[in-house]
Design a protein around this motif. Structure first.
Motif, short mmCIF file in Angstrom:
data_model
loop_
_atom_site.label_atom_id
_atom_site.label_comp_id
_atom_site.label_asym_id
_atom_site.label_seq_id
_atom_site.Cartn_x
_atom_site.Cartn_y
_atom_site.Cartn_z
N THR A 285 -1.29 -10.94 -2.29
CA THR A 285 -1.64 -9.83 -3.16
C THR A 285 -0.38 -9.08 -3.61
OG1 THR A 285 -1.78 -8.09 -1.47
CG2 THR A 285 -3.68 -9.56 -1.71
N MET A 286 -0.54 -8.16 -4.52
CA MET A 286 0.56 -7.30 -4.95
C MET A 286 0.61 -6.01 -4.14
SD MET A 286 1.92 -9.22 -7.20
CE MET A 286 3.11 -8.11 -7.97
N ASP A 287 -0.21 -5.94 -3.12
CA ASP A 287 -0.28 -4.74 -2.27
C ASP A 287 0.43 -5.04 -0.94
OD1 ASP A 287 -0.96 -2.65 -0.56
OD2 ASP A 287 -2.94 -2.40 -1.47
N ASN A 288 1.58 -4.42 -0.73
CA ASN A 288 2.36 -4.68 0.48
C ASN A 288 1.60 -4.33 1.75
OD1 ASN A 288 4.56 -5.65 -0.91
ND2 ASN A 288 5.55 -3.65 -1.08
N LYS A 289 0.76 -3.30 1.67
CA LYS A 289 0.01 -2.89 2.86
C LYS A 289 -0.98 -3.97 3.28
CE LYS A 289 0.36 2.07 1.93
NZ LYS A 289 -0.38 3.34 1.67
N VAL A 290 -1.55 -4.65 2.32
CA VAL A 290 -2.46 -5.76 2.62
C VAL A 290 -1.68 -6.97 3.12
CG1 VAL A 290 -4.14 -7.37 1.66
CG2 VAL A 290 -4.17 -4.96 0.96
N ASN A 291 -0.55 -7.25 2.49
CA ASN A 291 0.21 -8.45 2.80
C ASN A 291 0.77 -8.47 4.23
OD1 ASN A 291 -0.25 -9.47 0.26
ND2 ASN A 291 1.69 -8.73 -0.59
N ASN A 293 -0.62 -7.78 6.80
CA ASN A 293 -1.67 -8.12 7.76
C ASN A 293 -1.98 -9.62 7.82
OD1 ASN A 293 -2.16 -5.44 8.64
ND2 ASN A 293 -3.31 -5.05 6.74
N GLN A 326 10.96 -7.69 -7.53
CA GLN A 326 9.54 -7.46 -7.79
C GLN A 326 8.66 -8.27 -6.84
OE1 GLN A 326 9.78 -8.06 -12.29
NE2 GLN A 326 8.25 -6.44 -12.17
#
Length: 360
Positions: A285-291, A293, A326
């Motif tokens: 994903t483009m969401d670091n918080k998700v990645n 995990n 990016q």
């Protein structure tokens, strides 16, 4: 001589109609072993010549031909429904130009001339290289739940001929050897990378030279569909869907290249991989918080005690990703760090739109 295995992964891209320039091999030999017809065409439209009476057989003494007793619906007639059987050591002598070759051996473990395929335990050598040792096509297909097998190798021929020797095992009673099809194909130097790939965890380089033989184990079109040999770039490689090799439920997301982008080979030969391989990608994903995990991981069954070559291909497929930092990620191989903070954009700017790195 020890064997070096190639495990091949590809991270992809495309959509605009672009055709990669195909490689034209000097040698492109297809033998339909034991076939009664002089020439047959397979389901991909490739023409196979029978080895019966072939110039590659100095003599048929010590071998026989047979038809498969049964045919699975998943198995094509060519080259799998006929075989050459060897009850003693037997050598094909195949005239080729010097250089590196793809050698592909095709096996369909059926009953031939009332011989039990379970007794087919044998070794195969190509010159000084041992390709198979005490190999059983029956046991291998049963373990993998396959109907047939294609064993692929990359070997260097120094002289003007390639010797392929089939040897029944002396360790088993009534053992014999067999083969359904043989391909010998000239190939370019796909593995050249300056001093060679880097040993992960060791930092040392390992040049791939004429003394190095490789066995191809996995070649994946990541995020895309199966690509048959006829849609490759003249090397007749097969590219598998990567889905079965994804580890766990975290498979990421697949996508195709933005329509306004084109694949540009620039610093790479166009035969490196077909455009269709670079038409898709699997990404997080483009969401670091998700990645943080989860990891995007592939798992492969391999034998212990060997060194494995892993080739990763990258191409940026999103028009809005055009600046350094990016998309930055780490790459791990077998729980060892191969690259920290990998960023394709600076490398792309230096080497062209498409690039690849070789890891060892």
């Amino acid at each position: 001589m020890g064997r070096i295995f190639a495990v091949i992964l590809w991270l992809s891209v495309l959509v605009n109609v672009i055709v990669a320039q195909k490689y034209t091999p000097k040698d492109n030999i297809l033998l339909n072993c034991g076939a009664s017809d002089p020439q047959s065409t397979d389901t991909d439209g490739r023409k196979w010549n029978s080895d019966v009476g072939s110039k590659f057989l100095k003599s048929s003494k010590g071998s026989s031909t047979a038809k498969a007793a049964t045919q699975s619906p998943e198995v094509g007639e060519v080259p799998y429904l006929s075989a050459r059987i060897f009850e003693s050591n037997f050598t094909y002598s195949i005239a080729v130009a010097p250089g590196r070759k793809f050698v592909r051996l095709h096996f369909y473990p059926s009953s031939y001339s009332n011989l039990n395929s379970s007794n087919a335990i044998f070794s195969v050598t190509a010159g000084s290289f041992t390709l198979l040792s005490n190999f059983s096509a029956t046991q291998t297909t049963e373990a993998l739940n396959y109907e047939y097998l294609i064993k692929e190798y990359s070997v260097v021929v120094v002289g003007d001929s390639l010797s392929l020797t089939f040897s029944p095992s002396s360790n088993y009673t009534d053992s014999f050897a067999f083969v359904n099809g043989i391909e010998v194909l000239s190939m370019p130097d796909l593995y050249d990378n300056a001093d060679g790939p880097t040993l992960v965890g060791g930092g040392l380089s390992f040049p791939i030279d004429n003394s190095t033989a490789l066995e191809g184990l996995y070649r994946l079109n990541v995020g895309g569909n199966f690509i048959p040999p006829t849609q490759d770039t003249g090397l007749y490689r097969s590219w598998s869907d990567d889905t079965p090799y994804i580890f766990g439920a975290a498979g990421g997301t697949t996508s195709v290249i933005d329509p306004e982008l084109n694949v540009t080979y620039k610093s790479l030969p166009e035969y490196t991989a077909p455009v269709d391989v670079y038409s898709t990608a699997r990404f997080m994903t483009m969401d670091n918080k998700v990645n943080v995990n989860f990891n995007l991981s592939w798992v492969f069954a391999v034998d212990t005690g060997f060194t494995y070559l892993v080739r990763l291909h990258f191409c940026e497929i999103f028009a809005n990703i055009s600046k350094p930092n990016q998309v930055v990620f780490n790459i791990y191989l077998n729980n060892q760090t191969a690259f920290n903070a990998y960023d394709i954009i600076p490398l792309k700017m230096a080497m062209g739109f498409l690039m690849f790195r070789i890891l060892w």
